[in-house]
Design a protein around this motif. Structure first.
Motif, PDB file in Angstrom:
ATOM      1  N   PHE A  20      48.365 -82.767  83.025  1.00 56.85           N
ATOM      2  CA  PHE A  20      47.008 -82.446  83.623  1.00 56.85           C
ATOM      3  C   PHE A  20      46.611 -84.042  83.657  1.00 56.85           C
ATOM      4  CE2 PHE A  20      46.649 -78.016  82.775  1.00 56.85           C
ATOM      5  CZ  PHE A  20      45.971 -77.665  83.056  1.00 56.85           C
ATOM      6  N   THR A  21      46.002 -84.552  84.199  1.00 53.97           N
ATOM      7  CA  THR A  21      45.107 -86.487  83.873  1.00 53.97           C
ATOM      8  C   THR A  21      44.006 -85.779  82.639  1.00 53.97           C
ATOM      9  OG1 THR A  21      45.518 -87.033  86.285  1.00 53.97           O
ATOM     10  CG2 THR A  21      44.079 -88.064  84.955  1.00 53.97           C
ATOM     11  N   LEU A 164      47.798 -88.297  80.726  1.00 57.65           N
ATOM     12  CA  LEU A 164      48.500 -87.177  80.871  1.00 57.65           C
ATOM     13  C   LEU A 164      48.629 -86.897  79.693  1.00 57.65           C
ATOM     14  CD1 LEU A 164      51.363 -88.855  82.977  1.00 57.65           C
ATOM     15  CD2 LEU A 164      49.294 -87.420  83.611  1.00 57.65           C
ATOM     16  N   GLN A 192      46.582 -74.721  88.443  1.00 60.21           N
ATOM     17  CA  GLN A 192      47.327 -75.008  88.845  1.00 60.21           C
ATOM     18  C   GLN A 192      48.537 -74.741  89.410  1.00 60.21           C
ATOM     19  OE1 GLN A 192      48.010 -78.781  87.919  1.00 60.21           O
ATOM     20  NE2 GLN A 192      46.504 -79.535  87.174  1.00 60.21           N
ATOM     21  N   ASN A 196      50.345 -76.832  92.244  1.00 64.78           N
ATOM     22  CA  ASN A 196      51.519 -76.694  92.000  1.00 64.78           C
ATOM     23  C   ASN A 196      53.058 -76.957  93.130  1.00 64.78           C
ATOM     24  OD1 ASN A 196      51.224 -77.154  88.625  1.00 64.78           O
ATOM     25  ND2 ASN A 196      50.037 -78.119  90.176  1.00 64.78           N
ATOM     26  N   SER A 200      51.076 -80.239  95.051  1.00 58.70           N
ATOM     27  CA  SER A 200      50.246 -80.814  94.863  1.00 58.70           C
ATOM     28  C   SER A 200      49.651 -80.489  93.716  1.00 58.70           C
ATOM     29  CB  SER A 200      49.161 -80.030  95.919  1.00 58.70           C
ATOM     30  OG  SER A 200      48.084 -80.770  96.069  1.00 58.70           O
ATOM     31  N   THR A 201      48.051 -80.979  93.468  1.00 60.86           N
ATOM     32  CA  THR A 201      46.896 -80.896  92.054  1.00 60.86           C
ATOM     33  C   THR A 201      46.164 -79.791  92.598  1.00 60.86           C
ATOM     34  OG1 THR A 201      47.183 -82.865  92.031  1.00 60.86           O
ATOM     35  CG2 THR A 201      48.838 -82.372  91.296  1.00 60.86           C
ATOM     36  N   THR A 204      42.330 -84.992  91.991  1.00 55.97           N
ATOM     37  CA  THR A 204      43.212 -86.446  92.459  1.00 55.97           C
ATOM     38  C   THR A 204      44.118 -86.403  91.101  1.00 55.97           C
ATOM     39  OG1 THR A 204      41.338 -86.871  93.233  1.00 55.97           O
ATOM     40  CG2 THR A 204      42.839 -88.570  92.448  1.00 55.97           C
ATOM     41  N   PRO A 205      45.445 -86.729  91.189  1.00 57.68           N
ATOM     42  CA  PRO A 205      46.264 -86.839  89.952  1.00 57.68           C
ATOM     43  C   PRO A 205      46.238 -88.124  89.782  1.00 57.68           C
ATOM     44  CG  PRO A 205      47.512 -86.322  92.100  1.00 57.68           C
ATOM     45  CD  PRO A 205      46.030 -85.907  92.096  1.00 57.68           C
ATOM     46  N   SER A 206      46.952 -88.706  88.219  1.00 56.39           N
ATOM     47  CA  SER A 206      46.822 -90.542  88.186  1.00 56.39           C
ATOM     48  C   SER A 206      48.380 -90.373  88.601  1.00 56.39           C
ATOM     49  CB  SER A 206      46.766 -90.013  86.276  1.00 56.39           C
ATOM     50  OG  SER A 206      47.062 -91.735  86.699  1.00 56.39           O
ATOM     51  N   LEU A 210      51.931 -90.917  86.224  1.00 57.85           N
ATOM     52  CA  LEU A 210      53.879 -89.654  87.154  1.00 57.85           C
ATOM     53  C   LEU A 210      54.704 -90.973  87.398  1.00 57.85           C
ATOM     54  CD1 LEU A 210      51.186 -87.182  89.347  1.00 57.85           C
ATOM     55  CD2 LEU A 210      51.793 -86.810  87.363  1.00 57.85           C
TER      56      LEU A 210
END
Length: 357
Positions: A20-21, A164, A192, A196, A200-201, A204-206, A210
């Protein structure tokens, strides 16, 4: 695939990882909300600021929390836990929650021992573990210890900025998710699990974090987790030698609980440890940790987790030594750093790949 690689950090083959962000606190929330329902009974220990904060979260979520208070400087008492679980004949307790490494006090509890106590009581409760300042630095066996949810963060042993939350869940925990009624949205495992597998997530992911995580895990794999654990122990032992040289005491008095992630040092009565931290930062550009909550002003903290080696620790110990003298402590220059250097020099080995040099 960084998600698959994260299983190495938890030392698991069977667990399902999530990234998780967010922070370790978000990881705490995910562990609770995906497995429990309002009014569920939880047993946990309080022996520092972070175990206290997790308890506060549990209570604010409407869980029925049995708190085992222990002196700050001690860890989880397995015998007390076993007694409580053995008396729970109707198996109403749904989870046992443990902070593996309490960063406030420099105490590492025995998660393997906690699992043994649960087994001895023949109790089916989930085992939830905060490993924010332990996983990736200290021995942690998700599968072998049958942990149900473990949480860590990017900013500790993974040597990254905060940002994270890494979580790992057992099949048993995922089964509990089907009936868990605590409200959840952002930290919902199901979102998720739906996204996943396609790479994908749900949100919005960081991406920059990552990429950093991918490199961090690669470094852990290259060194080997057993070697990582051994390195942290050796750095911790050298730091503890320095404390002995200074004639000071650890907040964690019992050797079984001494942390290899950080060392928490008691200062003499009449000395404000905050001044030591202030002098270290303002005079020597060194960041060491203040004492938190009920030990504020009484201790300071030296971290030795993550991408660290002896020379980095020599700088930290030398700076702490000078800062203590600045704060009015009667410390003989060289008394601590000398003991650390002596230990590290005597236990040093040739760095792998440099044998031919």
């Amino acid at each position: 695939d960084v998600l698959a690689d994260s299983k190495y950090v938890f030392q698991t083959q069977a667990g399902t990882p999530f990234i998780f962000t967010g922070t370790g606190t978000g990881g705490w929330e995910s562990a609770l909300t995906n497995t429990l329902s309002p009014g569920d009974k939880v047993v946990t220990f309080r022996y520092g600021q972070f175990s206290h904060l997790w308890i506060d979260m549990m209570q604010r979520m409407g869980l029925d929390v049995t708190v085992i208070d222990r002196p700050w400087g001690e860890g989880a008492d397995e015998s007390i836990l076993q007694d409580i679980l053995s008396k729970d004949k109707d198996k109403k307790i749904k989870a046992v929650a443990v902070v593996h490494n309490e960063t406030t006090t420099g105490v590492t509890s025995d998660v393997k021992g906690v699992r043994a106590a649960m087994d001895a009581a023949n109790h089916p409760a989930l085992l939830l573990v905060d490993g924010v300042s332990s996983i990736g630095a200290l021995e942690f066996k998700f599968d072998d210890w049958r942990v149900d949810v473990a949480v860590t963060g990017s900013q500790k042993a993974l040597s990254l900025p905060t940002g994270l939350a890494l979580v790992c869940a057992s099949d048993k925990a995922l089964d509990h998710m089907k009936t868990a009624k605590l409200p959840r949205c952002y930290y919902d495992f199901m979102d998720q699990l739906k996204t996943n597998p396609a790479g994908s997530t749900p949100y919005t992911p960081s991406l920059s974090m990552l990429y950093g995580l991918k490199e961090s895990i690669s470094m852990l794999k290259q060194e080997g987790m057993d070697n990582v654990v051994a390195r942290h122990h050796r750095l911790a032992e050298g730091t503890r030698k320095a404390v002995e040289g200074w004639g000071l005491e650890l907040l964690c008095a019992h050797p079984r609980w001494r942390s290899d992630s950080l060392t928490v040092i008691k200062v003499p009565q009449g000395i404000d440890s905050n001044k030591i931290v202030k002098h270290a930062y303002s005079r020597y550009n060194l960041s060491i940790g203040i004492g938190l909550s009920q030990v504020n002003g009484k201790v300071y903290r030296i971290g030795h987790l993550g991408n660290m080696d002896e020379l980095m620790m020599c700088s930290a110990i030398s700076g702490a030594e000078m800062a203590m003298i600045d704060a009015g402590m009667k410390i003989q220059p060289g008394s601590g750093i000398g003991k650390a250097i002596e230990y590290w020099q005597q236990t040093a080995k040739v760095i792998p790949t440099r044998e031919a040099v």
